[in-house]
Design a protein around this motif. Structure first.
Motif, PDB file in Angstrom:
ATOM      1  N   MET A  52      59.237  82.682 101.534  1.00 64.96           N
ATOM      2  CA  MET A  52      59.843  82.919 100.223  1.00 64.96           C
ATOM      3  C   MET A  52      60.357  81.597  99.664  1.00 64.96           C
ATOM      4  SD  MET A  52      62.770  85.687  99.459  1.00 64.96           S
ATOM      5  CE  MET A  52      63.166  86.116  97.810  1.00 64.96           C
ATOM      6  N   PRO A  53      60.051  81.298  98.415  1.00 62.99           N
ATOM      7  CA  PRO A  53      60.492  80.024  97.843  1.00 62.99           C
ATOM      8  C   PRO A  53      62.005  79.999  97.621  1.00 62.99           C
ATOM      9  CG  PRO A  53      59.378  81.346  96.188  1.00 62.99           C
ATOM     10  CD  PRO A  53      59.217  82.069  97.487  1.00 62.99           C
ATOM     11  N   ARG A  54      62.518  78.790  97.619  1.00 59.10           N
ATOM     12  CA  ARG A  54      63.958  78.603  97.431  1.00 59.10           C
ATOM     13  C   ARG A  54      64.320  78.873  95.969  1.00 59.10           C
ATOM     14  NH1 ARG A  54      67.770  74.029  96.827  1.00 59.10           N
ATOM     15  NH2 ARG A  54      66.066  72.717  96.138  1.00 59.10           N
ATOM     16  N   SER A  55      65.406  79.598  95.787  1.00 58.68           N
ATOM     17  CA  SER A  55      65.836  79.944  94.436  1.00 58.68           C
ATOM     18  C   SER A  55      67.022  79.054  94.042  1.00 58.68           C
ATOM     19  CB  SER A  55      66.267  81.405  94.414  1.00 58.68           C
ATOM     20  OG  SER A  55      66.891  81.692  93.197  1.00 58.68           O
ATOM     21  N   VAL A  56      66.907  78.416  92.874  1.00 61.12           N
ATOM     22  CA  VAL A  56      68.017  77.605  92.361  1.00 61.12           C
ATOM     23  C   VAL A  56      68.330  78.060  90.942  1.00 61.12           C
ATOM     24  CG1 VAL A  56      67.643  75.567  93.774  1.00 61.12           C
ATOM     25  CG2 VAL A  56      66.410  75.804  91.633  1.00 61.12           C
ATOM     26  N   ASN A  57      69.577  77.953  90.591  1.00 62.35           N
ATOM     27  CA  ASN A  57      69.987  78.365  89.249  1.00 62.35           C
ATOM     28  C   ASN A  57      70.448  77.133  88.476  1.00 62.35           C
ATOM     29  OD1 ASN A  57      70.825  79.644  86.992  1.00 62.35           O
ATOM     30  ND2 ASN A  57      72.221  81.064  88.001  1.00 62.35           N
ATOM     31  N   SER A  58      69.483  76.359  88.025  1.00 59.12           N
ATOM     32  CA  SER A  58      69.798  75.103  87.345  1.00 59.12           C
ATOM     33  C   SER A  58      70.486  75.316  86.005  1.00 59.12           C
ATOM     34  CB  SER A  58      68.524  74.284  87.133  1.00 59.12           C
ATOM     35  OG  SER A  58      67.987  73.933  88.389  1.00 59.12           O
ATOM     36  N   VAL A  59      70.209  76.438  85.366  1.00 56.30           N
ATOM     37  CA  VAL A  59      70.803  76.693  84.051  1.00 56.30           C
ATOM     38  C   VAL A  59      72.320  76.798  84.176  1.00 56.30           C
ATOM     39  CG1 VAL A  59      70.898  78.306  82.120  1.00 56.30           C
ATOM     40  CG2 VAL A  59      68.717  77.826  83.238  1.00 56.30           C
ATOM     41  N   ALA A  60      72.777  77.602  85.142  1.00 57.09           N
ATOM     42  CA  ALA A  60      74.217  77.777  85.330  1.00 57.09           C
ATOM     43  C   ALA A  60      74.865  76.487  85.806  1.00 57.09           C
ATOM     44  CB  ALA A  60      74.477  78.897  86.333  1.00 57.09           C
ATOM     45  N   LYS A  61      74.147  75.782  86.681  1.00 56.38           N
ATOM     46  CA  LYS A  61      74.664  74.515  87.216  1.00 56.38           C
ATOM     47  C   LYS A  61      74.883  73.510  86.080  1.00 56.38           C
ATOM     48  CE  LYS A  61      73.438  71.268  90.894  1.00 56.38           C
ATOM     49  NZ  LYS A  61      72.393  70.942  91.872  1.00 56.38           N
ATOM     50  N   ARG A  62      73.875  73.391  85.203  1.00 58.17           N
ATOM     51  CA  ARG A  62      73.996  72.450  84.091  1.00 58.17           C
ATOM     52  C   ARG A  62      75.115  72.879  83.141  1.00 58.17           C
ATOM     53  NH1 ARG A  62      68.899  71.206  82.424  1.00 58.17           N
ATOM     54  NH2 ARG A  62      69.112  69.319  83.652  1.00 58.17           N
ATOM     55  N   ALA A  63      75.247  74.182  82.910  1.00 60.64           N
ATOM     56  CA  ALA A  63      76.296  74.672  82.013  1.00 60.64           C
ATOM     57  C   ALA A  63      77.674  74.335  82.564  1.00 60.64           C
ATOM     58  CB  ALA A  63      76.156  76.177  81.817  1.00 60.64           C
ATOM     59  N   ARG A  64      77.849  74.514  83.886  1.00 62.51           N
ATOM     60  CA  ARG A  64      79.125  74.179  84.518  1.00 62.51           C
ATOM     61  C   ARG A  64      79.446  72.704  84.342  1.00 62.51           C
ATOM     62  NH1 ARG A  64      77.887  77.545  88.657  1.00 62.51           N
ATOM     63  NH2 ARG A  64      76.978  75.859  89.891  1.00 62.51           N
ATOM     64  N   ARG A  65      78.444  71.875  84.567  1.00 66.66           N
ATOM     65  CA  ARG A  65      78.663  70.429  84.467  1.00 66.66           C
ATOM     66  C   ARG A  65      78.934  70.012  83.032  1.00 66.66           C
ATOM     67  NH1 ARG A  65      74.865  67.460  88.971  1.00 66.66           N
ATOM     68  NH2 ARG A  65      75.750  68.596  90.711  1.00 66.66           N
ATOM     69  N   LYS A  66      78.198  70.600  82.084  1.00 64.49           N
ATOM     70  CA  LYS A  66      78.419  70.272  80.673  1.00 64.49           C
ATOM     71  C   LYS A  66      79.835  70.642  80.244  1.00 64.49           C
ATOM     72  CE  LYS A  66      75.632  71.110  77.302  1.00 64.49           C
ATOM     73  NZ  LYS A  66      74.654  71.755  76.394  1.00 64.49           N
ATOM     74  N   LYS A  67      80.324  71.768  80.766  1.00 60.75           N
ATOM     75  CA  LYS A  67      81.668  72.211  80.410  1.00 60.75           C
ATOM     76  C   LYS A  67      82.711  71.191  80.876  1.00 60.75           C
ATOM     77  CE  LYS A  67      83.954  75.533  82.604  1.00 60.75           C
ATOM     78  NZ  LYS A  67      84.323  76.836  83.135  1.00 60.75           N
ATOM     79  N   VAL A  68      82.566  70.714  82.103  1.00 63.83           N
ATOM     80  CA  VAL A  68      83.515  69.735  82.648  1.00 63.83           C
ATOM     81  C   VAL A  68      83.398  68.405  81.918  1.00 63.83           C
ATOM     82  CG1 VAL A  68      84.112  68.390  84.701  1.00 63.83           C
ATOM     83  CG2 VAL A  68      83.690  70.831  84.893  1.00 63.83           C
ATOM     84  N   LEU A  69      82.161  67.963  81.649  1.00 65.78           N
ATOM     85  CA  LEU A  69      81.974  66.693  80.946  1.00 65.78           C
ATOM     86  C   LEU A  69      82.509  66.773  79.519  1.00 65.78           C
ATOM     87  CD1 LEU A  69      78.496  65.626  82.320  1.00 65.78           C
ATOM     88  CD2 LEU A  69      80.679  64.513  82.752  1.00 65.78           C
ATOM     89  N   LYS A  70      82.438  67.954  78.916  1.00 71.93           N
ATOM     90  CA  LYS A  70      83.009  68.115  77.580  1.00 71.93           C
ATOM     91  C   LYS A  70      84.533  67.996  77.639  1.00 71.93           C
ATOM     92  CE  LYS A  70      83.059  71.115  73.576  1.00 71.93           C
ATOM     93  NZ  LYS A  70      82.823  72.446  73.044  1.00 71.93           N
ATOM     94  N   GLN A  71      85.136  68.546  78.706  1.00 70.27           N
ATOM     95  CA  GLN A  71      86.590  68.423  78.862  1.00 70.27           C
ATOM     96  C   GLN A  71      86.998  66.976  79.109  1.00 70.27           C
ATOM     97  OE1 GLN A  71      86.919  71.400  82.051  1.00 70.27           O
ATOM     98  NE2 GLN A  71      88.455  72.431  80.777  1.00 70.27           N
ATOM     99  N   ALA A  72      86.097  66.189  79.697  1.00 66.41           N
ATOM    100  CA  ALA A  72      86.401  64.790  80.024  1.00 66.41           C
ATOM    101  C   ALA A  72      86.135  63.855  78.850  1.00 66.41           C
ATOM    102  CB  ALA A  72      85.582  64.355  81.234  1.00 66.41           C
ATOM    103  N   LYS A  73      85.734  64.398  77.714  1.00 61.79           N
ATOM    104  CA  LYS A  73      85.437  63.566  76.551  1.00 61.79           C
ATOM    105  C   LYS A  73      86.684  62.786  76.153  1.00 61.79           C
ATOM    106  CE  LYS A  73      83.474  63.854  71.972  1.00 61.79           C
ATOM    107  NZ  LYS A  73      83.112  64.701  70.857  1.00 61.79           N
ATOM    108  N   GLY A  74      86.524  61.497  75.925  1.00 59.65           N
ATOM    109  CA  GLY A  74      87.651  60.665  75.533  1.00 59.65           C
ATOM    110  C   GLY A  74      88.266  59.906  76.694  1.00 59.65           C
ATOM    111  N   TYR A  75      87.869  60.240  77.925  1.00 63.08           N
ATOM    112  CA  TYR A  75      88.371  59.510  79.079  1.00 63.08           C
ATOM    113  C   TYR A  75      87.714  58.133  79.118  1.00 63.08           C
ATOM    114  CZ  TYR A  75      90.385  63.822  81.030  1.00 63.08           C
ATOM    115  OH  TYR A  75      91.118  64.953  81.241  1.00 63.08           O
ATOM    116  N   PHE A  76      88.305  57.219  79.880  1.00 62.48           N
ATOM    117  CA  PHE A  76      87.844  55.834  79.924  1.00 62.48           C
ATOM    118  C   PHE A  76      86.870  55.608  81.082  1.00 62.48           C
ATOM    119  CE2 PHE A  76      88.288  51.397  81.281  1.00 62.48           C
ATOM    120  CZ  PHE A  76      88.014  50.746  80.098  1.00 62.48           C
ATOM    121  N   GLY A  77      85.847  54.815  80.831  1.00 64.96           N
ATOM    122  CA  GLY A  77      84.929  54.390  81.886  1.00 64.96           C
ATOM    123  C   GLY A  77      84.093  55.526  82.448  1.00 64.96           C
ATOM    124  N   ARG A  78      83.905  55.499  83.769  1.00 62.87           N
ATOM    125  CA  ARG A  78      83.043  56.494  84.403  1.00 62.87           C
ATOM    126  C   ARG A  78      83.660  57.880  84.408  1.00 62.87           C
ATOM    127  NH1 ARG A  78      81.077  54.843  90.094  1.00 62.87           N
ATOM    128  NH2 ARG A  78      83.299  54.569  90.412  1.00 62.87           N
TER     129      ARG A  78
END
Length: 114
Positions: free
Chosen positions: A1-27
């Motif tokens: 059975m092939p491995r199942s990944v949920n990239s859509v949810a993963k990307r959404a989670r990361r986008k949400k955090v990166l949006k909250q980090a908007k305006g922070y300095f550097g990395r």
């Protein structure tokens, strides 16, 4: 059975955090691991400081009431004790505002409790 990944949810989670980090300095604003830690820390500070803010304001109100009361020769603790004993139901926020912006009204309260 092939491995199942949920990239859509993963990307959404990361986008949400990166949006909250908007305006922070550097990395902190664009590198996932750094941004995640920065956002988590910021949320902890926000939670803590919502409570700290209440303490700071109460302390400020007490200082202002004390200053107003001492102009009339009474300490803060004596004044608050007499206010409670006379059944005057004004909170510290209102008393501080009166002491700061309406000294004649504050003086009237002081004379009433003396």
């Amino acid at each position: 059975m092939p491995r199942s990944v949920n990239s859509v949810a993963k990307r959404a989670r990361r986008k949400k955090v990166l949006k909250q980090a908007k305006g922070y300095f550097g990395r902190r604003k664009n590198v996932w691991t750094v941004a995640k830690n920065a956002v988590e820390k910021a949320l902890v500070y926000a939670y803590r400081d919502r409570r700290q803010n209440k303490r700071n304001f109460r302390s400020l109100w007490i200082m202002r009431i004390n200053a107003g009361a001492r102009l009339e020769g009474m300490s803060y603790s004596q004044f608050i004790g007499k206010v409670k004993a006379n059944g005057i139901e004004l909170n510290r926020k209102v008393l501080a505002d009166l002491a700061m912006n309406h000294p004649e009204a504050f003086k009237a309260i002081l004379n009433k409790v003396k």
